[in-house]
Write a protein that holds these residues in place. Structure first.
Motif, short mmCIF file in Angstrom:
data_model
loop_
_atom_site.label_atom_id
_atom_site.label_comp_id
_atom_site.label_asym_id
_atom_site.label_seq_id
_atom_site.Cartn_x
_atom_site.Cartn_y
_atom_site.Cartn_z
N TYR A 295 -40.84 -66.49 -10.43
CA TYR A 295 -40.08 -67.90 -10.19
C TYR A 295 -40.02 -68.85 -11.44
O TYR A 295 -39.12 -69.29 -11.72
CB TYR A 295 -41.52 -68.28 -8.56
CG TYR A 295 -40.72 -69.72 -8.71
CD1 TYR A 295 -39.42 -69.78 -7.74
CD2 TYR A 295 -41.12 -70.14 -8.53
CE1 TYR A 295 -38.88 -70.61 -6.73
CE2 TYR A 295 -41.14 -71.64 -7.46
CZ TYR A 295 -39.85 -71.99 -6.78
OH TYR A 295 -39.56 -72.77 -6.82
N SER A 296 -41.33 -68.94 -11.83
CA SER A 296 -41.16 -69.86 -12.37
C SER A 296 -40.62 -70.23 -14.04
O SER A 296 -39.66 -70.97 -14.08
CB SER A 296 -42.44 -70.07 -13.38
OG SER A 296 -43.15 -69.28 -13.88
N GLN A 297 -39.80 -68.45 -14.79
CA GLN A 297 -39.50 -68.23 -15.53
C GLN A 297 -37.66 -68.07 -15.07
O GLN A 297 -36.92 -68.45 -15.97
CB GLN A 297 -40.01 -67.29 -15.76
CG GLN A 297 -41.36 -66.83 -16.38
CD GLN A 297 -41.21 -65.73 -16.93
OE1 GLN A 297 -41.13 -64.52 -16.48
NE2 GLN A 297 -42.74 -65.22 -17.71
N LEU A 298 -37.61 -67.68 -13.76
CA LEU A 298 -36.39 -67.51 -13.49
C LEU A 298 -35.26 -68.73 -13.36
O LEU A 298 -34.49 -68.93 -13.00
CB LEU A 298 -36.17 -65.57 -12.53
CG LEU A 298 -37.03 -65.05 -12.99
CD1 LEU A 298 -36.17 -63.85 -12.21
CD2 LEU A 298 -35.71 -64.37 -13.79
N LEU A 299 -36.53 -70.08 -12.86
CA LEU A 299 -35.68 -70.81 -12.79
C LEU A 299 -35.37 -71.54 -13.70
O LEU A 299 -34.53 -72.17 -13.74
CB LEU A 299 -37.09 -71.77 -12.11
CG LEU A 299 -37.21 -72.34 -10.48
CD1 LEU A 299 -38.83 -73.19 -10.29
CD2 LEU A 299 -36.10 -71.91 -9.56
N ALA A 300 -35.97 -71.13 -15.21
CA ALA A 300 -34.71 -71.91 -16.23
C ALA A 300 -33.35 -71.59 -16.19
O ALA A 300 -33.02 -71.70 -17.20
CB ALA A 300 -36.14 -71.62 -17.78
N LEU A 301 -32.97 -70.06 -16.03
CA LEU A 301 -31.88 -70.39 -16.09
C LEU A 301 -30.89 -70.29 -14.95
O LEU A 301 -29.35 -69.95 -14.89
CB LEU A 301 -31.79 -68.59 -15.94
CG LEU A 301 -32.61 -67.20 -16.92
CD1 LEU A 301 -32.53 -65.70 -16.52
CD2 LEU A 301 -33.01 -67.41 -18.16
N GLY A 302 -31.31 -71.27 -14.09
CA GLY A 302 -30.31 -71.16 -13.42
C GLY A 302 -29.71 -70.36 -12.55
O GLY A 302 -30.13 -69.73 -11.93
N PRO A 303 -28.50 -71.62 -12.43
CA PRO A 303 -26.53 -70.55 -11.61
C PRO A 303 -26.86 -69.12 -12.56
O PRO A 303 -25.95 -68.65 -11.89
CB PRO A 303 -26.37 -71.39 -11.98
CG PRO A 303 -26.32 -72.09 -12.73
CD PRO A 303 -27.44 -72.61 -13.02
N GLU A 304 -27.36 -69.10 -13.80
CA GLU A 304 -27.12 -67.76 -14.85
C GLU A 304 -27.53 -66.91 -14.02
O GLU A 304 -27.85 -65.64 -14.44
CB GLU A 304 -27.27 -68.38 -16.19
CG GLU A 304 -26.46 -69.52 -16.72
CD GLU A 304 -25.10 -69.48 -16.64
OE1 GLU A 304 -24.20 -68.70 -16.96
OE2 GLU A 304 -24.96 -70.31 -16.41
#
Length: 338
Positions: A295-304
């Protein structure tokens, strides 16, 4: 201690030809008065140290004097091979041995090559810790290093789990270890040791007691420390990736994925991904440590990135997106100064 300092002073003068009292005091970490006393002692012992007076003066060796004390001791020779990692030498208590070894090597060189040591130091530097990390030196590291050099077993107390010192306490256990190697990884020291016939890895900052034994153990001549570390670290990285998530990524998301998650896991996921869909996105399965970390890692990708599975993580990402949307739809607070 003084004898070693006198030898170092002679080697410094032989290497640099002329040095002021202040320069010698800084190199030897003594006062200028001590430098003057040491120069007098050397002169009385037959070493032709001469002091030039005046602004451009300093100490020098006259008559082309060269010391024969340039042979490397064992500890100096071993430290010399580690001289490209000054922080590691300092942590293990070998900085003085490395300095003496470098001076001896420099003194043995022809004059045209004596600046090689400083020239290399000015051009290359290894900074081991990662960004935004404070590297701490384990208090018992020098004792571990001493036992390692001498092939002496050590009786230790070791705190299992619980993180580094100050981050929590785990259960302490007692072990008898045969130190095989020290590894500095991203600013953290690890000991590779043999116990009960098996080689294992221990974090150096979790040792609470280290007592060297009196005898020596016989090292396995076939043990390859770099190969062992590469294999063990790769196995550790794989072992902590317990969960899987399915994602849809844009081209930009695919480019950024290795920078926000485990690099090896991201590479494997991207390699096995199917072809892009009509919208240009690819679908892949990514190994992650757990869903909280994902969750914390993938939030960094935003809409990508779009999480497809598991449903719980998709719901959590959607809730985060809703909150983020609400933040940016609202008018920003008044930032005018009162």
């Amino acid at each position: 201690m003084r004898a070693a300092r006198l030898i170092q002073m002679v080697l410094l003068l032989q290497d640099r030809q002329v040095m002021t009292a202040a320069e010698l005091a800084a190199e030897l970490e003594v006062s200028e008065r001590t430098v003057a006393r040491d120069a007098t002692a050397l002169s009385e012992a037959g070493v032709p140290v001469y002091a030039d007076r005046g602004r451009s003066g300093g100490y020098r060796l006259i008559g082309g004097y060269r010391t024969r004390l340039t042979g490397l001791g064992r500890s100096e020779a071993e430290a010399l091979f580690l001289s490209g990692v000054p922080s590691a030498l300092r942590d293990m208590g070998l900085a003085d041995a490395a300095s003496a070894a470098q001076l001896k090597v420099s003194a043995a060189l022809i004059p045209a090559m004596r600046d090689a040591r400083t020239a290399a130091a000015r051009r290359f530097h290894l900074d081991a810790p990662g960004w935004w990390q404070t590297a701490g030196t384990p208090a018992l590291l020098p004792r571990l290093a001493d036992a390692l050099w001498d092939d002496r077993p050590v009786s230790v107390r070791y705190r299992r789990g619980g993180g580094a010192a100050g981050e929590g306490k785990g259960r302490e256990v007692s072990r008898t270890l045969e130190p095989y190697g020290l590894v500095l990884k991203a600013g953290v020291w690890y000991l590779v040791a043999r116990t009960d016939g098996d080689h294992r890895v221990y974090r150096a900052d979790r040792f609470t007691a280290v007592e060297p034994g009196t005898g020596r153990f016989v090292r396995d001549p076939d043990f390859d420390l770099p190969a062992f570390w590469t294999e063990r670290s790769a196995a550790f990285a794989r072992s902590i990736l317990h969960d899987r998530v399915r994602l849809r990524l844009t081209a930009e998301g695919a480019r950024l994925l290795p920078h926000v998650t485990d690099r090896a896991a991201a590479g494997e996921a991207l390699t096995t991904a199917g072809p892009p869909g009509a919208d240009g996105r690819i679908t892949l399965t990514l190994a992650v440590e757990n869903l909280d970390v994902a969750y914390s890692q993938l939030l960094a990708l935003g809409p990508e990135a779009e999480v497809l599975e598991p449903p719980a993580l998709r719901t959590r990402m959607a809730e985060a997106a809703t909150r983020l949307n609400a933040c940016y739809r609202a008018q920003p607070p008044d930032r005018a100064a009162p």
